[in-house]
Design an enzyme around this catalytic site. Structure first.
Site, PDB file in Angstrom:
ATOM      1  CG  PHE A 127      -1.818   1.251   1.116  1.00 24.32           C
ATOM      2  CD1 PHE A 127      -2.931   1.427   0.291  1.00 24.32           C
ATOM      3  CD2 PHE A 127      -1.478   2.391   2.149  1.00 24.32           C
ATOM      4  CE1 PHE A 127      -3.754   2.396   0.515  1.00 24.32           C
ATOM      5  CE2 PHE A 127      -2.399   3.555   1.929  1.00 24.32           C
ATOM      6  CZ  PHE A 127      -3.452   3.557   1.229  1.00 24.32           C
ATOM      7  CG  ASP A 183       5.817   3.333   1.430  1.00 20.95           C
ATOM      8  OD1 ASP A 183       5.695   3.894   2.641  1.00 20.95           O
ATOM      9  OD2 ASP A 183       4.522   3.163   0.892  1.00 20.95           O
ATOM     10  CE  LYS A 215       0.306   5.707   7.503  1.00 21.28           C
ATOM     11  NZ  LYS A 215      -1.075   6.177   7.719  1.00 21.28           N
TER      12      LYS A 215
END
Length: 391
Positions: free
Chosen positions: A124, A210, A239
């Site tokens: 993702f 990522d 994040k």
């Protein structure tokens, strides 16, 4: 738009690892805004940094120098493989920058045919058009028109297929999460990461990591790839980098970023003074040795206790996986039902994930008492689930 299947919780305020709902219910938060509120809710130093900056200036755009960008970039580069940083507002934007950087690198080298980027099943990378094509999840790409050219997915762990991809003359990069988040908290074996580095170097291919979810201390080191003793060429962050404030970054070596020259990329809000002030405060707290030591201590305790619960509840827990405080528990009952039982019956908030997992993503500053509380609530939820399965 009706794109969210929201839980029936109306959040009023947060403090540390606790969320307070409008109806008075207090929840133990092991979601942390999906690995974002790494220092918990309303962390005093972050709040103060935001207030102090708000009195000065919010936004000027990147046509001017923004001192906070240089200060945070210096911190990121000094504590990583990177030489340069591009600031964004989100993980998806950081991924977009990473994808563009990889292709631009080969173009700058006189190899514009090298456009192929390989992702992996279960990955993702965000919700922008480039990010969903890099991950290739059918649920996210269907209905949005033609697939973008130059994006393919490999089966996680299929080394022969990955080797063929590395050796292809049109391959630009591989993009991978060292520890998958949404895909079910799968950690790539460290020897596989080292092998990938060797293959990439031998074939002129770039590695994009990522670390939007698994970076910034989540695994017990500042970067998840540190456990393998290797580095990528490009890395996407977000994040926890802002501790809950929207901020992201794309890090790269000077070589990998050689094609990112004046005018080829940009952002209106990326690197704004508010985000930089909070990002600096968050980075300084998360990167402290005592913060990372706490992650490792609490992660060890939680995993030990969860493995014990797995032995006691084999009809409820199928597997315990992950790294650091990115913990995945593969369930026997439906994971979404289990999340609801944890929330409604025991006021424990856990995240979902692929492969029928629930994830524990507590703040990195979770205390031992709070960890014990989380386990007690998780155990009660297992007992409740057992009753449901039997009934």
């Amino acid at each position: 738009m009706g794109v969210y299947n929201r839980a029936p919780v109306e959040v009023e305020r947060g403090e540390g690892a606790r969320l307070y709902a409008a109806d008075g219910t207090v929840y133990l938060d092991c979601v942390s805004g999906i690995s974002t509120n790494a220092l918990g809710h309303a962390y005093p130093k972050l709040v103060q940094a935001l207030k102090d900056q708000a009195d000065k200036i919010w936004h000027v755009s990147n046509i001017f120098k923004i001192p906070g960008q240089e200060a945070l970039a210096d911190r990121l580069c000094a504590n990583s493989f990177a030489d340069v940083v591009f600031f964004t507002n989100s993980g998806s934007e950081s991924i977009e920058c990473a994808l563009k950087t990889a292709r631009k690198y080969h173009s700058a080298n006189g190899q514009p045919e090298r456009i192929d980027i390989y992702g992996f099943d279960g990955s993702f990378h965000g919700r922008t058009y480039g990010a969903i094509n890099a991950a290739g999840n059918p649920a996210y790409v269907e209905g949005f028109g033609p697939r973008l050219p130059g994006y393919s997915q490999l089966v996680w762990g299929d080394r022969p297929a990955l080797e063929a991809a590395f050796k292809s003359p049109t391959t630009a990069a591989v993009i991978i999460e060292p520890v998958q988040g949404e895909g079910g908290a799968r950690a790539i074996p460290e020897e596989d990461l080292r092998w990938m580095r060797e293959m990439a170097d031998a074939n002129g291919v770039l590695i994009i990591f990522d670390e939007v979810q698994c970076g910034m201390g989540r695994t017990g080191k500042l970067w998840a790839h540190e456990w393998a003793g290797m580095t990528p060429d490009i890395m996407a962050l977000a994040k926890a980098l802002g501790g809950g404030f929207p901020v992201g970054a794309c890090l790269a070596t000077a070589e990998a970023a050689k094609g990112m020259t004046v005018g080829v990329h940009g952002s209106t809000f990326g690197g704004n003074p508010l985000a930089m002030a909070v990002g600096i405060a968050a980075f300084d707290e998360i990167s402290k040795p005592e913060t990372l030591a706490n992650v490792n201590e609490i992660a060890g305790y939680l995993k030990q206790q969860l493995h014990g619960l797995k032995e006691r509840f084999p009809d409820v827990i199928a597997d315990v996986r992950g790294k650091g405080l990115l913990i995945g528990i593969k369930m026997v009952p439906n994971n979404r039902e289990f999340m609801g039982w944890a929330r409604d019956e025991n006021q424990l908030l856990v995240a979902g994930g692929g492969d029928n997992c629930v994830r524990l993503l507590p703040p990195l500053i979770l205390t031992r008492d709070e960890a014990a509380d989380a386990i007690a609530r998780f155990e009660k939820t297992c007992e409740f689930a057992r009753g449901k399965l039997a009934g």
